[in-house]
Design a protein around this motif. Structure first.
Motif, short mmCIF file in Angstrom:
data_model
loop_
_atom_site.label_atom_id
_atom_site.label_comp_id
_atom_site.label_asym_id
_atom_site.label_seq_id
_atom_site.Cartn_x
_atom_site.Cartn_y
_atom_site.Cartn_z
N MET A 1 0.85 -1.19 0.00
CA MET A 1 0.00 0.00 0.00
C MET A 1 0.89 1.24 0.00
SD MET A 1 -3.00 1.13 2.67
CE MET A 1 -3.98 -0.29 2.26
N ALA A 2 0.66 2.11 -1.00
CA ALA A 2 1.49 3.30 -1.15
C ALA A 2 0.94 4.46 -0.33
CB ALA A 2 1.58 3.69 -2.62
N ASP A 3 1.83 5.35 0.05
CA ASP A 3 1.44 6.58 0.73
C ASP A 3 1.25 7.66 -0.33
OD1 ASP A 3 1.04 8.76 2.28
OD2 ASP A 3 2.99 8.70 3.30
N PRO A 4 0.03 8.23 -0.46
CA PRO A 4 -0.21 9.25 -1.51
C PRO A 4 0.77 10.41 -1.46
CG PRO A 4 -2.28 8.55 -0.53
CD PRO A 4 -1.20 7.93 0.30
N SER A 5 1.26 10.74 -0.26
CA SER A 5 2.20 11.87 -0.17
C SER A 5 3.52 11.58 -0.87
CB SER A 5 2.46 12.20 1.31
OG SER A 5 3.07 11.10 1.96
N SER A 6 3.81 10.29 -1.12
CA SER A 6 5.09 9.94 -1.76
C SER A 6 5.10 10.31 -3.23
CB SER A 6 5.37 8.44 -1.59
OG SER A 6 4.38 7.67 -2.26
N TYR A 7 3.95 10.44 -3.85
CA TYR A 7 3.92 10.81 -5.27
C TYR A 7 3.10 12.07 -5.52
CZ TYR A 7 -0.67 8.46 -5.31
OH TYR A 7 -1.97 8.08 -5.06
N ARG A 8 2.77 12.80 -4.47
CA ARG A 8 1.99 14.01 -4.64
C ARG A 8 2.81 15.07 -5.41
NH1 ARG A 8 -1.19 17.43 0.08
NH2 ARG A 8 -1.97 19.09 -1.30
N PRO A 9 2.23 15.67 -6.46
CA PRO A 9 2.96 16.69 -7.21
C PRO A 9 3.29 17.89 -6.31
CG PRO A 9 1.04 15.93 -8.43
CD PRO A 9 0.92 15.37 -7.05
N LYS A 10 4.32 18.62 -6.66
CA LYS A 10 4.73 19.78 -5.89
C LYS A 10 3.73 20.92 -6.06
CE LYS A 10 9.65 18.69 -6.27
NZ LYS A 10 10.98 19.15 -6.76
N PRO A 11 3.59 21.81 -5.06
CA PRO A 11 2.67 22.94 -5.17
C PRO A 11 3.00 23.80 -6.39
CG PRO A 11 3.44 22.70 -2.92
CD PRO A 11 4.26 21.76 -3.75
N GLY A 12 1.96 24.18 -7.12
CA GLY A 12 2.14 25.01 -8.30
C GLY A 12 2.53 24.24 -9.54
N GLN A 13 2.80 22.93 -9.40
CA GLN A 13 3.19 22.12 -10.56
C GLN A 13 1.99 21.75 -11.42
OE1 GLN A 13 5.34 18.60 -9.43
NE2 GLN A 13 5.96 18.10 -11.51
N ILE A 14 0.82 21.64 -10.79
CA ILE A 14 -0.39 21.24 -11.51
C ILE A 14 -1.02 22.48 -12.12
CG2 ILE A 14 -2.57 20.02 -11.36
CD1 ILE A 14 -1.58 18.74 -8.78
#
Length: 699
Positions: free
Chosen positions: A1-14
């Motif tokens: 089970m992965a932690d969503p924070s491990s692949y969360r895009p950086k702020p302003g990247q989206i």
């Protein structure tokens, strides 16, 4: 089970613009596709505290290992791209409506010289007009039988049509007046096409014109004292009215509309569609889906519209679509439907009158469909879970085998040796993962060596994919291509089942041992006593006859056998149809058919001169010389011998016999062409004695 924070895009990247996003798992497989008016706002909602997410959304984001997105210009483009990616990647967490059956359509093949009326299922073809769908094929045949009195359009197959052309005699329908018999020239191609056009017009709802025309003709015939003709016209009018009665008028204003209703609970949703054309209900269909994502009624409606009209154009998209809730926002969906139709489409909720009353009827059908599905589904889920647990316990596995692969070898007396690999996931068929093999390592009949070769090739490919993607080196996985499509043989099973007993099981286990694979279980299912064999055991595991686990293994084994023998028959049929023309370079199917049509048979073509071959359109002298050389180098055809009397059969009789064999092979191919229809069912043989003997020789 992965932690969503491990692949969360950086702020302003989206970006804060419309687009489509994809979540991928650790194997780079696409597991969810979504669209958004603002990618930044939508994706941010997935990376909040897990306790605040819907349970299904929580499962999705913890299964995912990465997220990516594509920016588009408008919300309509996002809708189109989302539909395309859902169809391409088949993400496991997206809502997907699937037909509970393949609904039959009444089809008129306007793309043929002599259009034919017939029942069709499956993918729609270009140039064919479809009416329906209908609940049952017999309903189509009843309607067609009534309409053929007035519109005697051809209904026969291509083979029957050509036989009638050659013999100069029409079929039974031609004699009784239910076919205009274009095969023998009673009507021209133009006259027959006009009949097909009138048939199609009547089916689209333009019924009044034909009824009034026949009534005038009946009156004129009676005034002219042509009473027999007047009586026939009276019967024709009665047949048309009876066909019209089969679909009652539900909307008085001759509306063309589709009505979509939903019935849902926390876990599942059912959708029902009524197709109304000319104010009459012309067809009905329904789907059921698991709600694997947190979705509202409006979201379900949007998914249903994508599924229903994603591959339709023109009149297949009606002027009016009535739904229980409007997608949010509604404008992109309505614009998308308008583009697919080519003119304005009204998407709305009925508020009053006949349309609201009919929507309530569709809603009741959806409720009944959901109730019936839940009754069956509960039984199915329980049964499959119990079957997998029984297999795990009987074979001593560490976990339940969620992915099972089964292998079978098939041949005809040692010729055309092939193998099949079928895949079951969670106890259900995964047909997109099926594979087939030709045995290349040796010639002849040896099931044990064949099994060893197939298992070796399959898992050597699996190991090669792992090594190529660097999975062993840095822990990253790459079981899919860059665009998210699964690689062939990329996913390992928990259990390998082989069709056979102790020797086949030993061969499969030896192949895995040679490759250094020790985390995949192997077993075999022998046909005679339905015994389960394990590697290295002298005695088989005997499961009770009432065991759900045994029943699942039997279904897996039988499916592998069906898939293997289908491939073997097709391969054998291609070999039987091979001719010296196949060796002529640059000679395609079109010119081959032109040659056979010109000379009438391969025998006459074989005896033709180069100048005679050059007379065929599209055949130059160089090609004609190559054809002559190919026939000269080909082995002579052995004469046929009557085994009862020992006499040599004349060439013409032998050629006729070969044509009969080809027709039997064609029947075999037709039987094998619909695996879903024949899987697990015993089909009736074309010729009992010949068929039983042939099947007895096949493995």
């Amino acid at each position: 089970m992965a932690d969503p924070s491990s692949y969360r895009p950086k702020p302003g990247q989206i970006p804060d613009s419309p687009g489509v996003y994809r979540f991928r798992d650790e194997h780079r497989r696409v597991i969810y596709v979504g669209k958004a008016k603002s990618l930044r706002q939508r994706l941010a909602s997935y990376f909040q505290d897990l306790s605040g997410l819907h349970p299904r959304t929580r499962t999705m984001v913890t299964t995912a290992a990465s997220v990516e997105w594509t920016v588009v210009s408008t919300e309509v483009e996002a809708l189109q791209l989302e539909y395309s990616w859902i169809k391409e990647y088949d993400p496991r967490f997206n809502v997907k409506y699937r037909d509970d059956k393949s609904y039959p359509y009444l089809a008129v093949t306007m793309n043929e010289q002599f259009p034919r009326v017939q029942v069709m299922r499956g993918q729609k073809k270009k140039g064919v007009r479809y009416f329906g769908p209908y609940g049952h094929a017999w309903a189509i045949r009843d309607t067609v039988d009534l309409l053929l009195r007035v519109f005697p359009v051809r209904t026969c197959s291509t083979g029957v049509f050509r036989n009638a052309e050659r013999s100069g005699r029409p079929c039974l329908l031609g004699y009784i007046g239910k076919c205009s018999a274009p095969c023998v020239g009673r009507v021209s191609a133009e006259e027959h096409r006009e009949l097909a056009e009138e048939f199609s017009d009547f089916m689209t709802g333009r019924t009044g014109t034909y009824i009034r025309r026949l009534e005038r003709q009946m009156t004129d015939a009676a005034e002219d004292m042509e009473y027999e003709r007047a009586a026939r016209l009276r019967d024709d009018i009665g047949a048309l009215k009876k066909a019209m009665e089969k679909s009652a008028v539900v909307l008085a204003d001759a509306t063309d509309a589709d009505l979509i209703a939903l019935a849902e609970d926390e876990l599942e949703a059912a959708v029902q569609i009524f197709h109304v054309r000319g104010g009459r209900v012309r067809g009905q269909r329904g789907w059921v889906t698991d709600k694997v994502e947190a979705v509202t009624t409006a979201g379900l409606v949007e998914h249903a519209l994508q599924q229903l009209y994603g591959e339709e154009t023109g009149d297949s998209v009606p002027k009016e679509v009535l739904v229980p809730a409007l997608p949010d926002p509604v404008e992109p969906v309505q614009e998308w439907l308008t583009e697919r139709r080519g003119s304005n489409v009204s998407l709305r909720i009925p508020q009053r009158g006949d349309k609201k009353a009919l929507m309530e009827t569709v809603q009741r059908n959806a409720l009944q469909a959901l109730g019936l599905h839940k009754t069956k589904r509960a039984s199915d889920l329980t049964t499959r879970s119990r079957a997998l647990e029984e297999i795990s316990e009987a074979l001593g596995l560490d976990s339940v085998p969620l992915r099972i692969e089964c292998y079978d070898i098939s041949h005809l007396q040692g010729d055309d040796v092939v193998a099949s690999m079928v895949v079951f996931e969670d106890g259900l068929q995964r047909k997109s993962e099926y594979r087939r093999f030709q045995i290349k390592g040796f010639e002849g009949q040896d099931d044990v060596r064949s099994m060893h070769e197939v298992i070796t090739r399959r898992f050597k490919r699996y190991l090669g994919e792992k090594e190529k993607t660097g999975e062993w080196a840095d822990g990253e996985t790459g079981l899919t291509e860059e665009d998210g499509r699964p690689k062939r043989f990329a996913y390992p099973p928990q259990l390998v089942v082989v069709d056979g007993g102790k020797p086949q099981v030993a061969a499969a286990q030896r192949a895995l041992d040679e490759l250094g694979i020790d985390d995949i279980a192997v077993c075999g299912l022998a046909k005679r006593l339905e015994e389960v064999w394990l590697p290295g055991d002298d005695d088989p595991v005997v499961l009770p006859r009432t065991s759900e686990g045994l029943y699942l293994l039997q279904r897996v084994r039988d499916e592998a056998h069906r898939f293997a023998i289908t491939y073997q028959r097709a391969k054998r049929a291609r070999r039987f149809r091979a001719s010296p023309l196949d060796d002529v370079p640059g000679l395609g199917e079109t010119r081959k058919q032109a040659l056979i049509k010109h000379f009438g048979s391969v025998k006459r073509l074989r005896s033709a001169t180069i100048d005679q071959i050059c007379e065929v359109p599209g055949i130059g002298r160089k090609t004609a010389e190559a054809i002559a050389v190919a026939f000269a180098q080909a082995a002579p055809v052995a004469p046929a011998v009557n085994t009862a009397t020992g006499e040599i059969i004349e060439d013409e009789d032998h050629e006729a016999r070969e044509e009969n064999v080809d027709r039997v092979e064609d029947v075999d191919r037709v039987e094998d062409a619909a695996p879903e229809a024949t899987a697990g069912a015993a089909g009736e043989p074309v010729s009992a004695g010949a068929s039983d003997e042939r099947r007895g020789q096949e493995r």
